[in-house]
Design a protein around this motif. Structure first.
Motif, PDB file in Angstrom:
ATOM      1  N   LYS A  87       2.008  83.064  43.238  1.00 16.81           N
ATOM      2  CA  LYS A  87       1.565  84.405  42.842  1.00 16.81           C
ATOM      3  C   LYS A  87       0.518  84.309  41.743  1.00 16.81           C
TER       4      LYS A  87
ATOM      5  N   ASN B  22      12.695  90.012  52.133  1.00 11.66           N
ATOM      6  CA  ASN B  22      11.400  89.375  51.924  1.00 11.66           C
ATOM      7  C   ASN B  22      10.677  89.982  50.729  1.00 11.66           C
ATOM      8  N   CYS B  23      10.146  89.124  49.869  1.00  9.18           N
ATOM      9  CA  CYS B  23       9.406  89.580  48.702  1.00  9.18           C
ATOM     10  C   CYS B  23       8.212  90.421  49.143  1.00  9.18           C
TER      11      CYS B  23
ATOM     12  N   PRO C  31       3.298  89.725  49.132  1.00  9.70           N
ATOM     13  CA  PRO C  31       2.199  89.556  50.095  1.00  9.70           C
ATOM     14  C   PRO C  31       1.606  90.877  50.591  1.00  9.70           C
TER      15      PRO C  31
ATOM     16  N   ASN D 222       8.748  83.764  47.053  1.00  7.80           N
ATOM     17  CA  ASN D 222       7.295  83.651  47.149  1.00  7.80           C
ATOM     18  C   ASN D 222       6.759  83.110  45.819  1.00  7.80           C
TER      19      ASN D 222
END
Length: 412
Positions: free
Chosen positions: A108, A36-37, A40, A105
């Motif tokens: 941004k 997961n990026c 966040p 994601n």
């Protein structure tokens, strides 16, 4: 038979050591999420960071990506491994990447204005501004990371001899020492004494080694004036001392007459600034070269209000944060590995069958080559040195055109 058994035992022990070295290297990545990026999460206190030479090459604004984006968005790109960086937010797919969008994601901000960049993001390191691995470096010299600027330096460019110690060490380069000049005062008593490999000024050569009252660390009388150093003692408080009754005992109450003759000190003046105490002792050391510190040195920094202001002004307030250290980050990754969240298995599970087989085949090839390499030493009855092991892995890395890596502190 006994000789062969001894050789096999030696090979087995070295192979186990090699596997442990590989696992320790994975620990660096295990502290970050491979799937997961991290965007966040905001500006992550410490994470593994990569730079993509395919997307943001020389002449373009520097950018960095998290582990998950390196694995997914930039899997077939030319990627630099930058080890870990503090307070970093993933740039993948933002304005620095043009039309390229992050697949994990995509929403941004255009830029992460709090990110700090240096030439590492273009694959260059040290004051010599050279790549790593360096094709022109026939020695394969080790590199050491400064804990402040987080750049990597060749030992020959540190301006001092490297401190040899079995303990964990932290290094602050000379540039960063001058960026936070109050650290020179602490270095006189908290850091390892300098072993310089450069010519010092005459005043430095005439200095004598002294010790503080506790005899904790050798120190040198300063050859340069510290009067221009910003003082952090204003507003700091003096150390509290018990009130005695004059005969060696401690009095809990005082008479009215005693209080008139000796007014009680203001409670706000009961804590002493550590930096002011060191300055009053007059200790110092030559302000030249990098400084090596024992791993617990940060606990000796003063945390009075005025000193904290100076840390912020020098942008080194992270020195008071125990969780900022690389060791704390690696312990996090090590815990995940011990809990069964092995990064290699996680990465393999995210690949298709063909990619999984390719990784497994390459790993087995490396293991076979390592066994062959060690067998030659066993047959000749030679001792396998740390330098030989490092050379083997370096040749293996460069021979297969693998992605460059900054390595860890130390190679040997």
């Amino acid at each position: 038979m006994a000789v062969n058994e001894g050789r096999e035992e030696t090979l087995s022990s070295v192979e186990r050591a090699g596997e442990e070295e590989i696992r320790e290297a994975l620990v660096v990545l295990a502290g970050s999420d491979p799937d997961n990026c991290s965007y966040p999460q905001g500006y992550v206190k410490r994470q593994a960071v990569f730079a993509c030479n395919t997307c943001t090459s020389e002449g373009m604004p520097p950018a960095g990506v998290c582990l998950a984006c390196a694995n997914n968005c930039h899997d077939d790109h030319d990627v630099y491994e930058l080890y870990t960086k503090r307070n970093f937010r993933c740039d993948c797919g933002n304005s620095k990447f043009g039309s390229f969008k992050c697949t994990l994601n995509p929403e941004k901000d255009a830029q992460n204005i709090k990110n700090l960049y240096n030439h590492n993001y273009f694959g260059r390191y040290c004051s010599c501004d050279r790549p790593y691995p360096d094709d022109d470096d026939q020695v394969g010299e080790e590199m050491i990371q400064c804990i402040v600027c987080e750049d990597w330096y060749h030992s020959k460019h540190l301006g001092c001899a490297v401190v040899e110690s079995e303990e964990l060490l932290e290094m602050v380069c000379e540039t960063c020492m001058n960026r936070a000049p109050f650290l020179w005062t602490y270095a006189a008593t908290s850091a390892f004494p300098p072993v310089s490999n450069v010519s010092l000024c005459k005043e430095d050569a005439d200095t004598t080694v002294v010790k503080d009252e506790e005899g904790k660390m050798a120190a040198l009388r300063p050859c340069r004036s510290e009067l221009d150093e910003a003082s952090t003692s204003q507003g700091c408080q003096r150390e509290a001392r018990p009130v005695t009754n004059g005969v060696g005992g401690v009095s809990h109450k005082r008479t009215h007459e005693e209080m008139e003759r000796h007014p009680a000190k203001c409670p706000s003046e009961t804590v002493q600034c550590k930096l002011k105490l060191l300055k009053e002792k007059g200790v110092g050391r030559p302000r030249v070269g990098a400084v090596f510190w024992p791993y617990t040195w940060r606990t000796e920094l003063c945390n009075c209000t005025s000193c904290k202001r100076v840390y912020v002004q020098a942008d080194v307030q992270f020195l008071l944060d125990e969780s900022d250290t690389v060791l704390a980050y690696e312990n996090k990754g090590r815990t995940q590995v011990l809990m069964g969240k092995d990064l290699l298995l996680n990465c393999l599970s995210s690949l298709d069958r063909v990619q999984q087989l390719e990784i497994i085949y390459r790993f087995n090839d490396m293991k076979a080559e390592l066994h062959e390499f060690l067998q030659k030493y066993a047959d000749q009855g030679k001792v396998v040195t740390a330098e030989a092991i490092c050379t083997f892995f370096e040749e293996l890395r460069t021979g297969r055109k693998r992605r460059p890596s900054t390595g860890q502190y130390y190679c040997s």
